[in-house]
Design a protein around this motif. Structure first.
Motif, PDB file in Angstrom:
ATOM      1  N   ARG A 121       0.829  -1.206   0.000  1.00 41.12           N
ATOM      2  CA  ARG A 121       0.000   0.000   0.000  1.00 41.12           C
ATOM      3  C   ARG A 121       0.867   1.263   0.000  1.00 41.12           C
ATOM      4  NH1 ARG A 121      -5.329   1.127   1.939  1.00 41.12           N
ATOM      5  NH2 ARG A 121      -5.556   3.222   2.821  1.00 41.12           N
ATOM      6  N   ASN A 122       1.880   1.286   0.845  1.00 38.56           N
ATOM      7  CA  ASN A 122       2.767   2.451   0.894  1.00 38.56           C
ATOM      8  C   ASN A 122       3.701   2.510  -0.309  1.00 38.56           C
ATOM      9  OD1 ASN A 122       2.373   3.791   3.747  1.00 38.56           O
ATOM     10  ND2 ASN A 122       2.348   1.579   4.096  1.00 38.56           N
ATOM     11  N   ALA A 123       4.073   1.345  -0.842  1.00 35.41           N
ATOM     12  CA  ALA A 123       4.892   1.345  -2.061  1.00 35.41           C
ATOM     13  C   ALA A 123       4.111   1.929  -3.235  1.00 35.41           C
ATOM     14  CB  ALA A 123       5.347  -0.078  -2.378  1.00 35.41           C
ATOM     15  N   TYR A 124       2.821   1.615  -3.336  1.00 35.88           N
ATOM     16  CA  TYR A 124       2.011   2.179  -4.415  1.00 35.88           C
ATOM     17  C   TYR A 124       1.892   3.698  -4.275  1.00 35.88           C
ATOM     18  CZ  TYR A 124       0.690  -2.698  -5.137  1.00 35.88           C
ATOM     19  OH  TYR A 124       0.720  -4.048  -5.366  1.00 35.88           O
ATOM     20  N   ILE A 125       1.879   4.191  -3.045  1.00 30.74           N
ATOM     21  CA  ILE A 125       1.843   5.642  -2.853  1.00 30.74           C
ATOM     22  C   ILE A 125       3.128   6.274  -3.374  1.00 30.74           C
ATOM     23  CG2 ILE A 125       1.750   7.467  -1.114  1.00 30.74           C
ATOM     24  CD1 ILE A 125      -0.001   5.642   0.577  1.00 30.74           C
ATOM     25  N   MET A 126       4.284   5.657  -3.059  1.00 32.06           N
ATOM     26  CA  MET A 126       5.553   6.186  -3.563  1.00 32.06           C
ATOM     27  C   MET A 126       5.637   6.074  -5.082  1.00 32.06           C
ATOM     28  SD  MET A 126       6.977   7.268  -0.831  1.00 32.06           S
ATOM     29  CE  MET A 126       8.691   7.549  -1.252  1.00 32.06           C
ATOM     30  N   ILE A 127       5.053   5.025  -5.647  1.00 32.73           N
ATOM     31  CA  ILE A 127       5.015   4.900  -7.108  1.00 32.73           C
ATOM     32  C   ILE A 127       4.207   6.045  -7.709  1.00 32.73           C
ATOM     33  CG2 ILE A 127       4.068   3.505  -8.996  1.00 32.73           C
ATOM     34  CD1 ILE A 127       4.823   1.025  -7.403  1.00 32.73           C
TER      35      ILE A 127
END
Length: 604
Positions: free
Chosen positions: A453-459
């Motif tokens: 979830r947080n990786a998708y935000i950084m993406i």
């Protein structure tokens, strides 16, 4: 089964009717389909029914003598084909038929309730939707009041803190009550170890130890809340900022419908593929019979079964469908294909969820990083974020979904093994090992969902690949672990409060309406067989609607939090490197004198 006007009052079967021509007319009235009526009997009529019909079915005159169930003076009856059967089997068949009939009647009544109340159910769900939207808008103005008035439940130890005063008082009262009682002043060392733990509750020293432990624990929690007050204020400001962001991207509240539609397509694709795989081979038919037959269980062909020797030797045998392709070599590969189908379902479902998350994150990140809000935002932020996700980030989303799907499939395999081995003899070590594996992979799945979830935000923010985004998000969260914990508990409490208010209010309103307890609309409520049918439907639907709204709001809070942490590390508020955060967040940051944590990566 055929319908007759009344139940038979004498025992008669086809064989006895053929032997007695005078009884043939009586047999025709009860055992031929030409006669129309209301009661139902089986072919051969069965034993005489001298009792009223039950559930519009004719039952035999059965009695019990000395604990034995009998028809007349016999424990067996003739089924009309020359076979003698036990009366107990007849009763079991009647019970099963009655259960099926009652289930069908229940389903019909529930369907009738839906047909007369469906529009009122829709009105209740619309009310829940409006209430969810109003609650999100009110969070912009009342979030601080809600959190500060109920600050203690925001933490996992908040329940202990809220009730510790009562428990401290209870421990003191028990300690004072045991004063002067015989044996209560004995020390724990003199008493030694006792298997009955209730013995220790009769000692004053035990309650004194409880009193000291609770006092120390409450003091630590109070100090913790005092030192975390600045983080709580930042969490409140982020929640208010999320309300503003949702207000500028109102279309995001409807985006879960798109995700739901894509998930339905994934489920339909998986189900249809599973059905096609299970029926992809030739149908296998086998011989089924009720009496002893040497051909039982053998394969047969329905086209030539009636002309074969099986029907001559076994008159009651039937050629019925058994399964698809179980006796061919191709059947061995169906299990592998079904397994692959399940894996693809998890992969596609996780990809759809990831696509929704990165789209929402991109829309809300465009709000945060707009220097002049909302003038510097794109014209259609949600549509722009969706287009970027499909054009640039499908590989990253597919990779992150693949990792999560592998873990979920492993969990399914462990559950399957546990189910298959439940009846077998297993040692305690095997049970312990399987339980540990299930627990570990459950924790791993939860961690991967949080990391993805947080990786998708950084993406969505930087456009980097999945591995780089996951690494940067993980270390960014670790550098702000206290803020993460505080924000997580604050938002969890507000979401719980919102769902409780919305579902509870709509559910109570539906209860009073459908039970006709509101005098103003008493005549408007539809007549129902079961009033709990529309009430439960409204409650479940209200929860799903509130969950959909708050999931968008939660994604907004998480996105703004990561943007806030990145803003703190990359900027210092100077004219050369100004903050992108809103003036409200900047004011709290300056008042609290919070020094942002600097890292080597951010400085570089």
């Amino acid at each position: 089964q055929i319908c007759v006007s009344k139940c038979p009052d004498r025992y008669l079967t086809y064989l006895t009717a053929v032997g007695s021509p005078a009884s043939l007319e009586y047999y025709r009235n009860f055992c031929t389909p030409e006669y129309k009526g209301t009661q139902k009997v089986g072919l051969g009529c069965g034993p005489p029914a001298r009792v009223p019909p039950v559930a519009r079915r004719c039952f035999p005159a059965i009695q019990a003598k000395k604990g034995v169930i009998m028809v007349g003076n016999k424990t067996t009856y003739e089924d009309g084909w020359g076979n003698h059967r036990n009366v107990t089997e007849l009763l079991e068949g009647a019970k099963k038929a009655n259960v099926v009939l009652e289930t069908r009647q229940l389903a019909m009544k529930i369907f009738e309730d839906y047909t007369v109340s469906w529009y009122w159910i829709i009105i209740g769900l619309v009310i829940a939707m409006v209430a969810s939207l109003i609650f999100i808008v009110l969070l912009r103005f009342l979030a601080g009041v809600m959190v500060l008035c109920l600050a203690f439940p925001l933490f996992p130890v908040g329940f202990v803190l809220r009730n510790s005063t009562r428990r401290i008082f209870h421990c003191y009262m028990e300690y004072a009550k045991l004063k002067g009682e015989a044996g209560s002043d004995m020390s724990l060392t003199d008493l030694g170890f006792q298997t009955d733990l209730r013995v220790y509750l009769h000692l004053r020293q035990t309650w004194l130890a409880f009193l000291i432990i609770l006092c120390v624990l409450e003091l630590l929690i109070v100090l913790l809340l005092i030192f975390l007050r600045k983080r709580i204020l930042i969490a409140i400001a982020l929640i208010k900022e999320a309300s503003r962001a949702v207000g500028h991207v109102m279309s995001s509240l409807l985006f879960p419908l798109c995700t739901f539609f894509l998930l339905c397509l994934c489920i339909a694709y998986w189900a249809s593929t599973a059905v096609f795989l299970s029926t992809s081979n030739e149908a296998v038919y086998k011989v089924f019979n009720e009496s002893a037959c040497p051909f039982a269980g053998q394969t047969c062909r329905p086209e030539t079964f009636n002309t074969s020797n099986v029907t001559k030797l076994c008159p009651d045998a039937q050629c019925l469908f058994a399964f698809y392709g179980g006796e061919t070599a191709y059947h061995r590969y169906l299990v592998v294909l079904q397994f692959f189908n399940v894996f693809m379902f998890f992969w596609l479902a996780n990809f759809v969820i990831a696509l929704g998350q990165v789209t929402l994150a991109g829309a809300f990140a465009s709000y945060y990083w707009a220097f002049k809000k909302p003038d510097d935002m794109p014209a259609f932020p949600l549509f722009s974020a969706f287009g970027r996700a499909l054009r640039y980030h499908t590989g990253s989303l597919a990779f992150g979904s693949l990792i999560l799907a592998i873990v979920q499939v492993i969990r399914v395999i462990l559950e399957y093994l546990d189910h298959r081995l439940k009846g077998a003899e297993r040692n305690k070590f095997a049970k312990f090992l399987l339980s540990c594996l299930k627990c570990c992979f459950w924790c791993l799945e939860k961690f991967l969902k949080f990391l993805n979830r947080n990786a998708y935000i950084m993406i969505a923010i930087y456009g980097t690949n999945f591995c780089t985004s996951a690494r940067n998000a993980f270390f960014l969260l670790m550098r702000n672990i206290i803020r993460v914990a505080v924000l997580d508990k604050v938002t969890d409490f507000l979401f719980f409060l919102g769902k409780l208010l919305i579902v509870g209010s709509v559910g109570i309103l539906a209860f009073f309406f459908f039970t006709q307890r509101i005098k103003l609309v008493q005549d408007t409520a539809p007549p129902l067989n079961y009033y709990w049918v529309p009430i439960l439907t409204v409650i479940v639907g209200s929860y799903l609607i509130a969950h959909g709204f708050f999931s968008v709001y939660g994604m907004c809070v998480d996105t703004l939090f990561l943007c806030f942490c990145e803003d703190l590390e990359r900027n210092d508020g100077s004219p050369e490197r100004p903050y992108y955060m809103s003036p409200e967040l900047s004011e709290i940051l300056l008042k609290g004198h919070l020094e942002p944590s600097k890292s080597a990566d951010s400085q570089g």
